[in-house]
Design an enzyme around this catalytic site. Structure first.
Site, PDB file in Angstrom:
ATOM      1  CD  GLU A 188      -2.741  -1.399   2.432  1.00  0.00           C
ATOM      2  OE1 GLU A 188      -2.543  -0.661   3.399  1.00  0.00           O
ATOM      3  OE2 GLU A 188      -3.632  -2.251   2.407  1.00  0.00           O
ATOM      4  CD  GLU A 193      -4.493  -8.032   1.765  1.00  0.00           C
ATOM      5  OE1 GLU A 193      -5.384  -7.377   2.331  1.00  0.00           O
ATOM      6  OE2 GLU A 193      -3.291  -7.731   1.839  1.00  0.00           O
TER       7      GLU A 193
HETATM    8  C1  GLA Z   1      -4.788  -4.689   4.375  1.00  0.00           C
HETATM    9  C2  GLA Z   1      -3.517  -5.449   4.719  1.00  0.00           C
HETATM   10  C3  GLA Z   1      -3.842  -6.772   5.341  1.00  0.00           C
HETATM   11  C4  GLA Z   1      -4.928  -6.674   6.379  1.00  0.00           C
HETATM   12  C5  GLA Z   1      -6.131  -6.034   5.781  1.00  0.00           C
HETATM   13  C6  GLA Z   1      -7.242  -5.965   6.790  1.00  0.00           C
HETATM   14  O1  GLA Z   1      -5.395  -5.092   3.240  1.00  0.00           O
HETATM   15  O2  GLA Z   1      -2.705  -5.673   3.613  1.00  0.00           O
HETATM   16  O3  GLA Z   1      -2.700  -7.279   5.949  1.00  0.00           O
HETATM   17  O4  GLA Z   1      -4.481  -5.938   7.488  1.00  0.00           O
HETATM   18  O5  GLA Z   1      -5.772  -4.732   5.375  1.00  0.00           O
HETATM   19  O6  GLA Z   1      -7.442  -7.164   7.446  1.00  0.00           O
END
Ligand code: GLA
Length: 319
Positions: free
Chosen positions: A125, A231
């Protein structure tokens, strides 16, 4: 029941995010369906080192042991992020000494887990998505400068030449973020920086326009790098004002549709997509119960609160 990882054996790895609790409470589902594991928190900087000179590996060890025992690969998550990072590393430091701290951190972790982890989210990020700025304003950027990703990837590759290194981000299928991510990665590639792939987080919702998914994949694929979906979850909410006590049937149906279409696109791109990870196992335990609204139940995953497969599961296994 069909096993996800078996159904997808010719396409990509099917991963899951878990923690030291869910590897126990959701053990059966994890073993049956997933062949890749991402630690929800256990490998984040602050969970490994809260204070200078102190490292605690017991939780991360438990996760890696579980993965080994069950023949799962492990995705490393993550090294450089603005969240869940101990403040001490940014205090009384300068570029050189922060890079050294990071180097030591990566070396320590790699020495411990090099046989178990095959890839890492090196930067998580790092791109700004709320303002016109290009890079997110973080202590990493402030101390290491505008080109910090370059330094960080080079260091990581020096220490781990055999690991695949990823840039990972959210809102990665939306403008202006997608254009910024592609620009950042292209710049790294043009400078010969060792980056192997892009992690697309895929925190999406039931009403996501799937054409946008297709277009995004098309653009990322052109980078010539590996792509991991890192994710994925599909929220049943579109705004912070809504709140349900039970999942509305219509939304579950729309969610299934989105999962089905997204996985179809991932299959179409199997030559570049190596891994698709769900951010949780079943709806009884998931981070969206507390984000972006605290204490609001959500049902974003493939298995329901009783661990039974949902319509979304059926859609992604019928092909
Ligand atoms: C972001 C992070 C993850 C996690 C999510 C929320 O996407 O990359 O590691 O913390 O937020 O669970």
């Amino acid at each position: 029941m069909i096993s996800l990882k078996e159904k997808y054996a010719d396409y990509f790895k099917i991963g899951v995010c878990a923690n030291t609790k869910t590897i126990v409470s959701h053990e059966d589902l994890i073993k049956a369906h997933f062949n890749s594991l991402t630690c929800e928190n256990e490998m984040k900087y602050i969970r490994l080192s809260q204070k200078q000179g102190e490292y605690t590996f017991s939780d991360a060890d438990q996760m890696v042991d579980f993965a080994k025992k069950n023949h799962m690969l492990v995705r490393g998550h993550n090294f450089v992020w603005h969240n869940q990072t101990p403040q001490y590393i940014f205090e009384n430091t300068d570029k050189e000494s922060l890079l050294n701290t990071l180097r030591n951190h990566i070396e320590l972790i790699n020495n411990r887990y090099k046989d178990s982890i095959y890839c890492w989210d090196v930067v998580n990020e790092g791109i700004e998505d709320k303002t016109e700025e290009y890079l997110r304003d973080t202590p990493w950027k402030r101390i290491l400068g505008e080109h910090y990703m370059e330094d960080v990837f080079r260091i990581a590759k020096e220490i781990m030449p055999d690991k695949q290194l990823f840039y990972n981000d959210y809102n990665e299928i939306c403008e202006p973020k997608i254009t910024k991510i592609i620009k950042a990665v292209t710049e790294l590639l043009n400078k010969g920086v060792p980056i192997d792939g892009v992690g697309m987080q895929f925190h999406i919702h039931f009403d996501t326009d799937c054409e946008r998914i297709e277009k995004a994949l098309e653009r990322y694929a052109k980078l010539g790098l590996r792509i991991h979906i890192t994710e994925m979850d599909v929220s049943l909410y579109k705004s912070d004002e809504e709140r349900f006590t039970e999942p509305p049937k219509k939304r579950l149906e729309q969610q299934a549709e989105v999962y089905g279409k997204a996985f179809k696109i991932f299959r179409d791109y199997k030559d570049v997509v190596d891994s698709v990870t769900l951010w949780g196992v079943a709806d009884d335990v998931n981070w969206l119960d507390n984000f972006p609204v605290r204490n609001r139940k959500n049902w974003p995953l493939l298995f329901d609160i009783d661990h039974n497969p949902k319509e979304a599961f059926e859609r992604i296994t019928q092909f």
